[in-house]
Write an enzyme that holds these catalytic residues in place. Structure first.
Site, PDB file in Angstrom:
ATOM      1  N   GLY A 121      42.915  37.743  33.922  1.00 54.64           N
ATOM      2  CA  GLY A 121      43.466  38.964  34.501  1.00 54.64           C
ATOM      3  C   GLY A 121      44.584  38.657  35.473  1.00 54.64           C
ATOM      4  N   TYR A 148      42.143  44.108  44.370  1.00 54.08           N
ATOM      5  CA  TYR A 148      42.337  42.722  43.931  1.00 54.08           C
ATOM      6  C   TYR A 148      42.995  42.744  42.566  1.00 54.08           C
ATOM      7  CZ  TYR A 148      41.254  37.856  42.692  1.00 54.08           C
ATOM      8  OH  TYR A 148      41.340  36.537  42.323  1.00 54.08           O
ATOM      9  N   ASP A 241      45.562  48.655  36.987  1.00 54.12           N
ATOM     10  CA  ASP A 241      44.798  47.447  36.743  1.00 54.12           C
ATOM     11  C   ASP A 241      43.382  47.854  36.340  1.00 54.12           C
ATOM     12  OD1 ASP A 241      43.306  45.154  36.801  1.00 54.12           O
ATOM     13  OD2 ASP A 241      44.240  44.351  38.610  1.00 54.12           O
ATOM     14  N   GLU A 242      43.148  47.792  35.031  1.00 51.25           N
ATOM     15  CA  GLU A 242      41.843  48.196  34.481  1.00 51.25           C
ATOM     16  C   GLU A 242      41.018  46.975  34.074  1.00 51.25           C
ATOM     17  OE1 GLU A 242      40.665  51.607  32.992  1.00 51.25           O
ATOM     18  OE2 GLU A 242      42.585  52.479  32.376  1.00 51.25           O
ATOM     19  N   VAL A 243      41.240  45.862  34.767  1.00 52.18           N
ATOM     20  CA  VAL A 243      40.465  44.657  34.444  1.00 52.18           C
ATOM     21  C   VAL A 243      38.961  44.958  34.574  1.00 52.18           C
ATOM     22  CG1 VAL A 243      39.911  42.322  35.265  1.00 52.18           C
ATOM     23  CG2 VAL A 243      42.282  42.987  34.889  1.00 52.18           C
ATOM     24  N   LYS A 269      38.173  40.926  31.441  1.00 50.04           N
ATOM     25  CA  LYS A 269      36.705  40.996  31.466  1.00 50.04           C
ATOM     26  C   LYS A 269      36.105  41.458  30.133  1.00 50.04           C
ATOM     27  CE  LYS A 269      36.610  41.372  36.483  1.00 50.04           C
ATOM     28  NZ  LYS A 269      36.086  40.152  37.090  1.00 50.04           N
TER      29      LYS A 269
HETATM   30  C1  LIG Z   1      40.853  44.519  39.123  1.00 54.05           C
HETATM   31  C2  LIG Z   1      41.035  43.061  38.859  1.00 54.05           C
HETATM   32  N1  LIG Z   1      42.257  42.616  38.498  1.00 54.05           N
HETATM   33  C3  LIG Z   1      42.483  41.324  38.224  1.00 54.05           C
HETATM   34  C4  LIG Z   1      41.472  40.390  38.315  1.00 54.05           C
HETATM   35  C5  LIG Z   1      41.748  38.955  38.007  1.00 54.05           C
HETATM   36  O1  LIG Z   1      41.149  38.596  36.802  1.00 54.05           O
HETATM   37  P1  LIG Z   1      40.791  37.062  36.521  1.00 54.05           P
HETATM   38  O2  LIG Z   1      39.653  36.685  37.434  1.00 54.05           O
HETATM   39  O3  LIG Z   1      40.434  37.049  35.061  1.00 54.05           O
HETATM   40  O4  LIG Z   1      42.024  36.264  36.804  1.00 54.05           O
HETATM   41  C6  LIG Z   1      40.189  40.808  38.684  1.00 54.05           C
HETATM   42  C7  LIG Z   1      39.087  39.836  38.799  1.00 54.05           C
HETATM   43  O5  LIG Z   1      38.016  40.111  39.266  1.00 54.05           O
HETATM   44  C8  LIG Z   1      39.964  42.173  38.970  1.00 54.05           C
HETATM   45  O6  LIG Z   1      38.764  42.638  39.350  1.00 54.05           O
END
Ligand SMILES: Cc1ncc(COP(=O)(O)O)c(C=O)c1O
Length: 427
Positions: A121, A148, A241-243, A269
């Protein structure tokens, strides 16, 4: 389920780890400092449960920080990964399944026509920002305190998740010139947002539509719509950011649930079903500015890795209407039960399907400052009590719980009993 009377093997592994891994871990929150204990080393997982190196089982609410929406070692996911592995683990050349995954995502997520896959992410968010800068010809980016977006230099300012857990306002090692390009605004604060936009002419506003890295702090009514309108007015791109929220809060993520669309969406994720995969999505007109279609450079040795893509495709196939109904009902029952278990203590619970946070504050926070005012010591003591009773919560107030499709009635009952015991044991 049995509580760990001791954690001999975890402790000895941690001692070994401290010699060869900084802080004994490969990602800071795992260290469990924020809840006042050392980490448990995990040996295996099955469904909603994980087992530590001493053989004790826990109902797991971290689920690889949200990647495992179908639970641990889900048989269909394992079969797909094994079949993909037997064909070869990585080629550094395109494969059919990458196309299938991009088609599936485009079909699910409003506004996504194309996808560029990455391994994390962090990379996907970093690329979204680069693309927004290239598209607008501007440099400044507005982000929200407590959000984040991974650990790229510009995104560490007042970040949530592990950065908040370690109480680091910004990281040493980030050049001042890069930090100056990030403008941090309080979440849910329309006036601060308007002022920042007036002063900065940003390339992008980047936001978690349902922020979950300061604990879960949903947008106030109209705030996401305000982000959209503000970007339209000032010519910035809205990066959602929809991670975390992607494929979790609804089939099409927050973009579907809230009805507010970003210009670019960042995914991760769930997309990789527990293997490393993330992506940047959006309309053709923007995505084709990426190399080799366009000039904005981005690349990755393992991007679109065949194992991760196979796991992601099977995971998305499991996420049908019945799955979302189950996830919503599980999370609601947990949220209501946890609030009741607190038995009048100053504790509040925020939840959305597949996400919840137990805040040690009378009222749920509206922003990062509010989250920081929670009783962090009591949260830590309660988490230690949960672990001793066979439940593994996120070891920080600034994180969300991730119930999965594998969490059924038995696991919820076990969780609520442990929660009651852990609350009663608080001073
Ligand atoms: C909303 C969000 N964006 C980006 C990231 C970063 O992803 P990654 O840990 O795969 O680098 C995270 C990780 O928890 C996250 O919660």
């Amino acid at each position: 389920m049995a509580a760990p009377p001791t954690d001999y093997r975890s402790r000895s592994l941690y001692t070994r780890a401290l010699d060869v891994l900084p802080g004994g871990v490969n990602s800071p929150v795992r260290a469990m400092h924020a809840i006042g204990r050392d980490p448990l080393f995990i040996e295996r997982g099955a469904g909603a449960e994980i087992f530590d190196a001493d053989g004790f089982g826990y109902v797991d609410y971290v689920c690889s920080w949200g990647a495992l929406i179908a639970g641990h070692a889900q048989p269909d996911v394992l079969a797909a990964v094994a079949a993909a592995a037997a064909r070869g683990t990585s080629f550094g050349a395109p494969t059919e399944l990458e196309v299938a995954l991009a088609e599936e995502v485009a079909q699910r997520m409003p506004g996504v026509e194309m996808l560029r896959m990455t391994s994390s992410g962090t990379e996907a968010a970093m690329t979204a920002i680069r693309l927004a800068r290239a598209h607008t010809g501007r440099d400044r980016v507005i982000k929200f305190a407590g959000a984040y977006h991974g650990h790229s230099d510009g995104m560490l300012a007042q970040a949530g998740s592990g950065v908040a857990t370690q109480a680091i306002p910004a990281s040493p090692g980030v050049p001042a010139a890069i930090a100056a390009e990030t403008v941090v605004v309080a979440w849910n604060d329309p006036e601060a947002l308007a002022q920042a936009i007036a002063a900065q002419a940003p390339a992008a506003i980047i936001a978690e539509p349902y922020p979950a890295n300061m604990g879960l702090v949903p947008p106030a009514d109209g705030f996401l719509e305000l982000l959209r309108a503000s970007c339209d007015d000032c010519g910035a791109l809205l990066i959602l950011d929809e991670v975390i929220s992607g494929f979790r809060v609804a089939r099409g993520g927050a973009s579907e649930r809230s009805g507010v669309r970003g210009d670019l969406v960042v995914l991760g994720k769930v997309l990789g079903g527990g293997l490393p995969a993330a992506a940047l999505g959006g309309p053709r007109a923007l995505l084709e500015q990426l190399a080799p279609a366009g000039e904005v450079y981005q690349a990755g040795t393992l991007s679109g890795n065949p194992l991760a893509v196979a796991a992601g495709l099977v995971t998305l196939a499991l996420l049908d209407a019945a799955a979302y109904a189950a996830l919503e009902s599980t999370t609601r029952t947990l949220a209501v039960g946890l609030r009741a278990a607190a038995a009048g203590r100053p504790v509040s619970v925020q939840w959305l399907p597949g996400l919840l946070t137990v805040f040690f504050a009378q009222d749920p926070p509206a922003d990062f400052e509010g989250a920081k005012r929670c009783d962090l010591d009591a949260y830590g003591a309660w988490c230690r009590g949960l672990l001793a009773r066979g439940v593994y919560p996120p070891p920080s107030q600034f994180e969300a719980w991730f119930p999965s499709l594998a969490h059924g009635e038995a696991e919820i009952e076990r969780t609520l009993e442990a929660a009651r015991g852990a609350f009663e044991a608080l001073p």
